[in-house]
Design an enzyme around this catalytic site. Structure first.
Site, PDB file in Angstrom:
ATOM      1  NE  ARG A 256      -1.081   2.492   2.891  1.00  0.00           N
ATOM      2  CZ  ARG A 256      -0.492   3.592   3.348  1.00  0.00           C
ATOM      3  NH1 ARG A 256      -0.399   4.678   2.592  1.00  0.00           N
ATOM      4  NH2 ARG A 256       0.036   3.615   4.566  1.00  0.00           N
ATOM      5  CG  ASP A 257       3.228   4.326   3.003  1.00  0.00           C
ATOM      6  OD1 ASP A 257       3.226   5.202   2.119  1.00  0.00           O
ATOM      7  OD2 ASP A 257       3.469   4.579   4.193  1.00  0.00           O
TER       8      ASP A 257
ATOM      9  CG  HIS B 293       3.937   4.808   9.160  1.00  0.00           C
ATOM     10  ND1 HIS B 293       3.219   3.833   8.496  1.00  0.00           N
ATOM     11  CD2 HIS B 293       4.251   5.711   8.205  1.00  0.00           C
ATOM     12  CE1 HIS B 293       3.097   4.137   7.222  1.00  0.00           C
ATOM     13  NE2 HIS B 293       3.717   5.283   7.011  1.00  0.00           N
TER      14      HIS B 293
ATOM     15  CG  HIS C 245       7.586   7.634   5.089  1.00  0.00           C
ATOM     16  ND1 HIS C 245       7.369   7.146   3.821  1.00  0.00           N
ATOM     17  CD2 HIS C 245       6.411   7.510   5.746  1.00  0.00           C
ATOM     18  CE1 HIS C 245       6.098   6.759   3.709  1.00  0.00           C
ATOM     19  NE2 HIS C 245       5.493   6.961   4.878  1.00  0.00           N
TER      20      HIS C 245
ATOM     21  CB  CYS D  34       3.217  10.214   1.229  1.00  0.00           C
ATOM     22  SG  CYS D  34       1.555  10.908   1.324  1.00  0.00           S
TER      23      CYS D  34
ATOM     24  CG  ASN E 141       6.745   3.248   5.383  1.00  0.00           C
ATOM     25  OD1 ASN E 141       5.938   3.438   4.499  1.00  0.00           O
ATOM     26  ND2 ASN E 141       6.553   3.606   6.618  1.00  0.00           N
TER      27      ASN E 141
HETATM   28  P1  HMG Z   1     -13.113  14.302  -2.380  1.00  0.00           P
HETATM   29  O1  HMG Z   1     -12.878  14.664  -3.815  1.00  0.00           O
HETATM   30  O2  HMG Z   1     -13.217  15.415  -1.383  1.00  0.00           O
HETATM   31  O3  HMG Z   1     -14.358  13.299  -2.191  1.00  0.00           O
HETATM   32  O4  HMG Z   1     -11.945  13.333  -1.940  1.00  0.00           O
HETATM   33  P2  HMG Z   1     -15.855  13.372  -2.593  1.00  0.00           P
HETATM   34  O5  HMG Z   1     -16.601  12.676  -1.517  1.00  0.00           O
HETATM   35  O6  HMG Z   1     -16.247  14.778  -2.971  1.00  0.00           O
HETATM   36  O7  HMG Z   1     -15.912  12.444  -3.907  1.00  0.00           O
HETATM   37  C1  HMG Z   1     -15.272  12.826  -5.122  1.00  0.00           C
HETATM   38  C2  HMG Z   1     -15.217  11.619  -6.052  1.00  0.00           C
HETATM   39  O8  HMG Z   1     -14.436  10.582  -5.476  1.00  0.00           O
HETATM   40  C3  HMG Z   1     -16.583  11.004  -6.317  1.00  0.00           C
HETATM   41  O9  HMG Z   1     -16.535  10.436  -7.623  1.00  0.00           O
HETATM   42  C4  HMG Z   1     -16.654   9.891  -5.313  1.00  0.00           C
HETATM   43  O10 HMG Z   1     -17.534   8.851  -5.700  1.00  0.00           O
HETATM   44  C5  HMG Z   1     -15.233   9.400  -5.326  1.00  0.00           C
HETATM   45  P3  HMG Z   1     -17.130  11.230  -8.921  1.00  0.00           P
HETATM   46  O11 HMG Z   1     -18.565  11.484  -8.571  1.00  0.00           O
HETATM   47  O12 HMG Z   1     -16.309  12.505  -9.041  1.00  0.00           O
HETATM   48  O13 HMG Z   1     -16.888  10.246 -10.044  1.00  0.00           O
HETATM   49  N1  HMG Z   1     -14.865   8.739  -4.060  1.00  0.00           N
HETATM   50  C6  HMG Z   1     -14.332   7.511  -3.972  1.00  0.00           C
HETATM   51  N2  HMG Z   1     -14.002   6.590  -4.909  1.00  0.00           N
HETATM   52  C7  HMG Z   1     -13.491   5.430  -4.463  1.00  0.00           C
HETATM   53  N3  HMG Z   1     -13.266   5.148  -3.178  1.00  0.00           N
HETATM   54  C8  HMG Z   1     -13.574   6.028  -2.216  1.00  0.00           C
HETATM   55  C9  HMG Z   1     -14.140   7.261  -2.603  1.00  0.00           C
HETATM   56  N4  HMG Z   1     -14.544   8.339  -1.925  1.00  0.00           N
HETATM   57  C10 HMG Z   1     -14.994   9.233  -2.821  1.00  0.00           C
HETATM   58  N5  HMG Z   1     -13.334   5.734  -0.938  1.00  0.00           N
HETATM   59  C11 HMG Z   1     -11.146  11.505  -0.610  1.00  0.00           C
HETATM   60  C12 HMG Z   1     -11.884  12.826  -0.607  1.00  0.00           C
HETATM   61  C13 HMG Z   1     -10.846  11.158   0.833  1.00  0.00           C
HETATM   62  C14 HMG Z   1     -11.994  10.435  -1.246  1.00  0.00           C
HETATM   63  C15 HMG Z   1      -9.835  11.696  -1.420  1.00  0.00           C
HETATM   64  O14 HMG Z   1      -9.163  12.832  -0.960  1.00  0.00           O
HETATM   65  C16 HMG Z   1      -8.933  10.498  -1.323  1.00  0.00           C
HETATM   66  O15 HMG Z   1      -9.243   9.439  -1.823  1.00  0.00           O
HETATM   67  N6  HMG Z   1      -7.760  10.666  -0.696  1.00  0.00           N
HETATM   68  C17 HMG Z   1      -6.837   9.552  -0.480  1.00  0.00           C
HETATM   69  C18 HMG Z   1      -5.475  10.053  -0.333  1.00  0.00           C
HETATM   70  C19 HMG Z   1      -4.536   8.912  -0.064  1.00  0.00           C
HETATM   71  O16 HMG Z   1      -4.835   7.744  -0.262  1.00  0.00           O
HETATM   72  N7  HMG Z   1      -3.306   9.268   0.368  1.00  0.00           N
HETATM   73  C20 HMG Z   1      -2.283   8.335   0.640  1.00  0.00           C
HETATM   74  C21 HMG Z   1      -2.554   7.506   1.859  1.00  0.00           C
HETATM   75  S1  HMG Z   1      -2.206   8.338   3.399  1.00  0.00           S
HETATM   76  C22 HMG Z   1      -0.506   8.087   3.655  1.00  0.00           C
HETATM   77  O17 HMG Z   1       0.171   7.634   2.787  1.00  0.00           O
HETATM   78  C23 HMG Z   1       0.070   8.390   5.023  1.00  0.00           C
HETATM   79  C24 HMG Z   1       0.321   7.151   5.857  1.00  0.00           C
HETATM   80  O18 HMG Z   1       1.174   6.243   5.177  1.00  0.00           O
HETATM   81  C25 HMG Z   1       0.947   7.537   7.191  1.00  0.00           C
HETATM   82  C26 HMG Z   1       2.177   8.457   7.047  1.00  0.00           C
HETATM   83  O19 HMG Z   1       3.104   8.114   6.312  1.00  0.00           O
HETATM   84  O20 HMG Z   1       2.137   9.487   7.692  1.00  0.00           O
HETATM   85  C27 HMG Z   1      -0.988   6.414   6.163  1.00  0.00           C
HETATM   86 MG    MG Z   2       3.322   6.414   5.119  1.00  0.00          MG
END
Ligand code: HMG
Ligand code: MG
Length: 302
Positions: free
Chosen positions: A15-16, A207, A209, A240, A249
């Site tokens: 995933r990450d 966690h 990086h 990220c 990581n």
């Molecule tokens: P948004 O645009 O504000 O959401 O995004 P929305 O509710 O307005 O929906 C917009 C569109 O997205 C719609 O589709 C929804 O259906 C769709 P459209 O009508 O435009 O065709 N949608 C989805 N589709 C699939 N699965 C879903 C979903 N939700 C809405 N779950 C949202 C808000 C949270 C969805 C967006 O910002 C997002 O997906 N962000 C994810 C970011 C991400 O994955 N980042 C990386 C992971 S975090 C990380 O790496 C840190 C970590 O490792 C820890 C660290 O290192 O610190 C964990």
């Molecule tokens: Mg991370």
């Protein structure tokens, strides 16, 4: 020295790690990676995420990865879920548990999940309720715990507040993410000391990086703070998408090598883990990001 006898490693490479890859990676290669990891004895694997494919295209099709893996008894297969829509997909895919993710800095929260910290916590409430109904545990992440790419320094008390809120909502464990890898061992110890005033150390994870090369030292510092769950990424995959320049990581192989040296049990076979990392590195057409794997590979020992 008061170190734990056992450490739980949470493998976040699929995933990450892979979420940050621009090149296409086939579902078969993703499945192979997860199966290689479980065969190596990794007992908790973050397989993918159910997020918007517009935001993180590489994680589209996580359901197919879940459908294709050979599940080992006793292994937990987890996924990130930012909202109820993602949770429902995850449930359908047969996850063992899910993770919600918040940030300790407002700017990162906006960039990563398009809402404020408090709105993100509100969004998690229906996930917590649905997960409880389905009998699934929820893990929490806090990002930017030792620095934010947009705001710089992040006060430990702010991290502690959000971690405690996630626990209060029902997260069984909260993983503190040094998203941009700027943390150092002193700051890491201080962070855990501060957060541990608000929740038990047994419910905290690290966690790290490895952007600034501090991750192993930070894990050691965390061990001294009584932390015994760490996230890591095989072959040091990843970064990220919303933290420009952040590397992956810390490599799982390097963490395992250090833990083995300390006599700490993980249940993971180092040689098999190195092979898993070598295989995905070959798919990505680059050398493994694990120092241990590179040393072993250059010795002719796989
Ligand atoms: P948004 O645009 O504000 O959401 O995004 P929305 O509710 O307005 O929906 C917009 C569109 O997205 C719609 O589709 C929804 O259906 C769709 P459209 O009508 O435009 O065709 N949608 C989805 N589709 C699939 N699965 C879903 C979903 N939700 C809405 N779950 C949202 C808000 C949270 C969805 C967006 O910002 C997002 O997906 N962000 C994810 C970011 C991400 O994955 N980042 C990386 C992971 S975090 C990380 O790496 C840190 C970590 O490792 C820890 C660290 O290192 O610190 C964990
Ligand atoms: Mg991370």
């Amino acid at each position: 020295m008061n170190l734990p006898g056992t450490v739980q490693l949470v493998e976040v490479g699929p995933r990450d790690g892979l979420q940050n890859e621009a090149q296409p990676i086939s579902t078969a290669d993703k499945i192979r990676l997860v199966d290689d990891l479980s065969a190596a004895g990794v007992s908790c694997i973050e397989v993918g995420s159910f997020v918007s494919p517009k935001w993180v295209p590489q994680m589209a099709g996580s359901d197919q990865v879940f459908a294709g893996i050979r599940r080992q008894p006793g292994t937990r297969y987890t996924a990130l879920t930012p909202n109820l829509k993602g949770f429902e997909q995850a449930l359908q895919a047969g996850v063992s548990e899910v993770a919600v993710f918040a940030a300790a800095s407002e700017s990162f929260s906006q960039r990563n999940i398009n809402c404020s910290i408090s709105d993100s916590l509100k969004r998690f409430e229906p996930i917590m309720a649905a997960a409880a109904e389905a009998g699934l545990r929820v893990r929490g992440y806090v990002s930017c715990v030792l620095g934010c790419p947009y705001e710089g320094e992040v006060p430990a008390a702010q991290v502690a507040g959000i971690a405690a809120e996630l626990r209060g909502m029902g997260c069984y464990e909260v993983s503190l993410g040094d998203t941009i890898g700027t943390g150092t061992p002193g700051a890491t110890r201080q962070l855990f000391e501060t957060v541990a005033q608000r929740m038990p150390r047994e419910q905290l994870a690290g966690h790290f990086h490895d952007t600034y090369g501090q991750a192993l030292a930070n894990i050691y510092a965390s061990l001294l703070e009584g932390i015994s769950v760490f996230d890591s990424s095989v072959a040091g995959l990843g970064g990220c998408p919303y933290a420009k320049g952040a590397t992956g990581n810390v490599a799982s192989e390097d963490v395992l090598y250090m833990l083995n040296g300390l006599g700490i049990h993980t249940g993971i076979d180092l040689d098999a883990l190195i092979q898993a990392g070598n295989r995905i590195s070959a798919v990505l057409k680059r050398p493994s990001g694990s120092r241990v794997a590179r040393a072993r590979n250059s010795n002719g020992k796989q």
